[in-house]
Design an enzyme around this catalytic site. Structure first.
Site, PDB file in Angstrom:
ATOM      1  N   CYS A   1       6.421  -7.193   7.052  1.00 22.57           N
ATOM      2  CA  CYS A   1       7.505  -6.675   7.886  1.00 22.57           C
ATOM      3  C   CYS A   1       7.892  -7.744   8.903  1.00 22.57           C
ATOM      4  O   CYS A   1       7.045  -8.522   9.352  1.00 22.57           O
ATOM      5  CB  CYS A   1       7.056  -5.398   8.611  1.00 22.57           C
ATOM      6  SG  CYS A   1       8.378  -4.544   9.512  1.00 22.57           S
TER       7      CYS A   1
ATOM      8  N   CYS B   1       1.505  -1.597  15.206  1.00 20.33           N
ATOM      9  CA  CYS B   1       1.490  -1.386  13.763  1.00 20.33           C
ATOM     10  C   CYS B   1       0.847  -2.572  13.052  1.00 20.33           C
ATOM     11  O   CYS B   1       1.230  -3.727  13.283  1.00 20.33           O
ATOM     12  CB  CYS B   1       2.918  -1.183  13.262  1.00 20.33           C
ATOM     13  SG  CYS B   1       3.053  -0.990  11.475  1.00 20.33           S
TER      14      CYS B   1
ATOM     15  N   CYS C   1      -0.881   6.510   9.801  1.00 20.92           N
ATOM     16  CA  CYS C   1       0.353   5.910  10.294  1.00 20.92           C
ATOM     17  C   CYS C   1       0.066   4.639  11.084  1.00 20.92           C
ATOM     18  O   CYS C   1      -0.736   4.637  12.016  1.00 20.92           O
ATOM     19  CB  CYS C   1       1.087   6.924  11.175  1.00 20.92           C
ATOM     20  SG  CYS C   1       2.616   6.317  11.884  1.00 20.92           S
TER      21      CYS C   1
ATOM     22  N   CYS D   1       3.634   8.511   0.669  1.00 21.36           N
ATOM     23  CA  CYS D   1       4.130   7.550   1.655  1.00 21.36           C
ATOM     24  C   CYS D   1       4.234   6.205   0.949  1.00 21.36           C
ATOM     25  O   CYS D   1       3.223   5.671   0.473  1.00 21.36           O
ATOM     26  CB  CYS D   1       3.178   7.469   2.844  1.00 21.36           C
ATOM     27  SG  CYS D   1       3.639   6.224   4.077  1.00 21.36           S
TER      28      CYS D   1
ATOM     29  N   GLU E   1       0.822  -1.199   0.000  1.00 23.86           N
ATOM     30  CA  GLU E   1       0.000   0.000   0.000  1.00 23.86           C
ATOM     31  C   GLU E   1       0.864   1.260   0.000  1.00 23.86           C
ATOM     32  O   GLU E   1       1.957   1.282   0.578  1.00 23.86           O
ATOM     33  CB  GLU E   1      -0.950  -0.003   1.205  1.00 23.86           C
ATOM     34  CG  GLU E   1      -1.995  -1.089   1.094  1.00 23.86           C
ATOM     35  CD  GLU E   1      -3.015  -1.094   2.229  1.00 23.86           C
ATOM     36  OE1 GLU E   1      -4.121  -1.623   2.015  1.00 23.86           O
ATOM     37  OE2 GLU E   1      -2.706  -0.585   3.328  1.00 23.86           O
TER      38      GLU E   1
ATOM     39  N   CYS F   1       6.388  -4.753  15.508  1.00 24.04           N
ATOM     40  CA  CYS F   1       6.018  -3.662  16.418  1.00 24.04           C
ATOM     41  C   CYS F   1       4.553  -3.836  16.809  1.00 24.04           C
ATOM     42  O   CYS F   1       3.698  -4.096  15.962  1.00 24.04           O
ATOM     43  CB  CYS F   1       6.241  -2.310  15.749  1.00 24.04           C
ATOM     44  SG  CYS F   1       7.974  -1.954  15.357  1.00 24.04           S
TER      45      CYS F   1
END
Length: 353
Positions: free
Chosen positions: A116, A123, A341, A109, A91, A120
């Protein structure tokens, strides 16, 4: 499967032309079509003869990504789900300016990995498996597509790029830096490196490498807690990259480049939002030349964190501001379409609006 021609360096492509009985200058023409004009097929390369275009098409592919879905937020943000040649999704987000004094600001962005590996806790991407790194071309393709959206929707080109989408950029170091080179080169998109920010969760070794390589982009550290105990809880990468190690690496980067770092700090309700937390953050800013972006938390289904209340946020920011720290409060954009975010997750169920 034919190899993507965009994985060839200029020298490699020139050599291929020589070995295949073609003039070397044709390689530069092809490079211009690929990186400056963002050609998506060899048929578009109109200053090449048909036999050469057919030869290129027989040997190479151009594995350009496509826009799978596009969502538009009430605040003007546009989130795109990009489909890669192998079917994976990433994305990217177009974030137009809101302030009347900065109407021409258009920020892309972009993602650097499919998924990933850093897990975290706040996220959405961290709850995905890391499937692979993006190529430099796939990163540049995101910029090209988001720039197109900016021009079509707002009659304005991109002005800024942030590597803050899916993935950890410094764990895809080679391709990220190559994409920056392509974006900033006069033979590519020609953007200023000072309009680009690479964001990292904190890989000390690679931050030092950025310094050694003389990278001219901005650097942001996703900090979110200024003591190791709290940061360990939400960012497991901190267990092998402590705050002390990060401070050393960031100072090394600053000495090598002269670029001040930005600390990104999400303020979570009843976790890292007290005056004591602000004091710890202030002490950390004294170790590294930096400014602070305080970010609203954007809830995700996988976690129970909450955004702090406005009064606590103001007190937190005020504590830093009173002590001379440059502080900006970043309001969430695109929250209604999971484009803010920490919310990107490459969801195939996204609906076109």
């Amino acid at each position: 499967m034919k190899q993507d021609i965009r994985t060839y360096s200029p020298a490699q492509l020139t050599e291929w032309f020589k070995q295949n009985g073609e003039p070397a200058f044709r390689a530069k023409q092809v490079q211009e079509w690929l990186w400056k004009k963002a050609a998506r097929s060899f048929g578009q390369m109109s200053n090449l003869g048909l036999p050469l275009r057919e030869k290129l098409d027989a040997h190479f592919a151009i594995n350009a990504l496509t826009v799978a879905t596009e969502q538009r937020s009430n605040d003007g943000t546009i989130k795109s789900s990009f489909k890669l040649y192998d079917g994976n999704l990433v994305e990217g987000v177009l974030i137009p300016a809101l302030r009347t004094d900065d109407q021409d600001r258009m920020t892309a962005c972009v993602s650097s990995q499919v998924g990933c590996s850093l897990t975290c806790k706040f996220c959405a991407t961290g709850y995905m498996d890391r499937k692979r790194n993006l190529t430099a071309a796939e990163i540049v393709d995101q910029v090209v597509e988001i720039d197109r959206q900016a021009k079509e929707t707002y009659s304005s080109p991109l002005t800024n790029i942030v590597y803050m989408g899916m993935g950890e950029p410094l764990l895809n170091y080679k391709n990220v830096l190559e994409s920056v080179d392509r974006i900033t080169s006069p033979d590519g998109l020609g953007m200023s490196p000072k309009r680009i920010t690479i964001s990292t969760a904190g890989i000390a070794k690679m931050i030092r490498q950025l310094g050694d390589d003389g990278v001219k982009t901005n650097l942001a550290l996703s900090l979110h807690a200024a003591n190791d105990q709290k940061r360990d809880q939400i960012m497991p990468i901190n267990e092998s990259n402590s705050l002390a190690n990060l401070a050393d690496a960031l100072n090394y980067f600053y000495r090598k480049t002269g670029t001040r770092v930005t600390f990104e700090y999400i303020v979570f309700y009843h976790f890292n939002d007290t005056i004591q937390d602000a004091k710890e953050l202030f002490e950390f800013t004294k170790k590294v030349p930096a400014k602070v972006n305080i970010i609203e938390y954007n809830p995700i289904a996988e976690a129970n964190f909450k955004n702090t209340d406005p009064q606590t946020l103001d007190k937190f920011a005020g504590y830093l501001d009173d002590r001379g720290v440059t502080v900006n409060i970043r309001r969430s954009r695109g929250k209604d379409i999971d484009a803010a975010c920490g919310q990107l997750a490459g969801k195939e169920k996204a609906q076109i609006k």
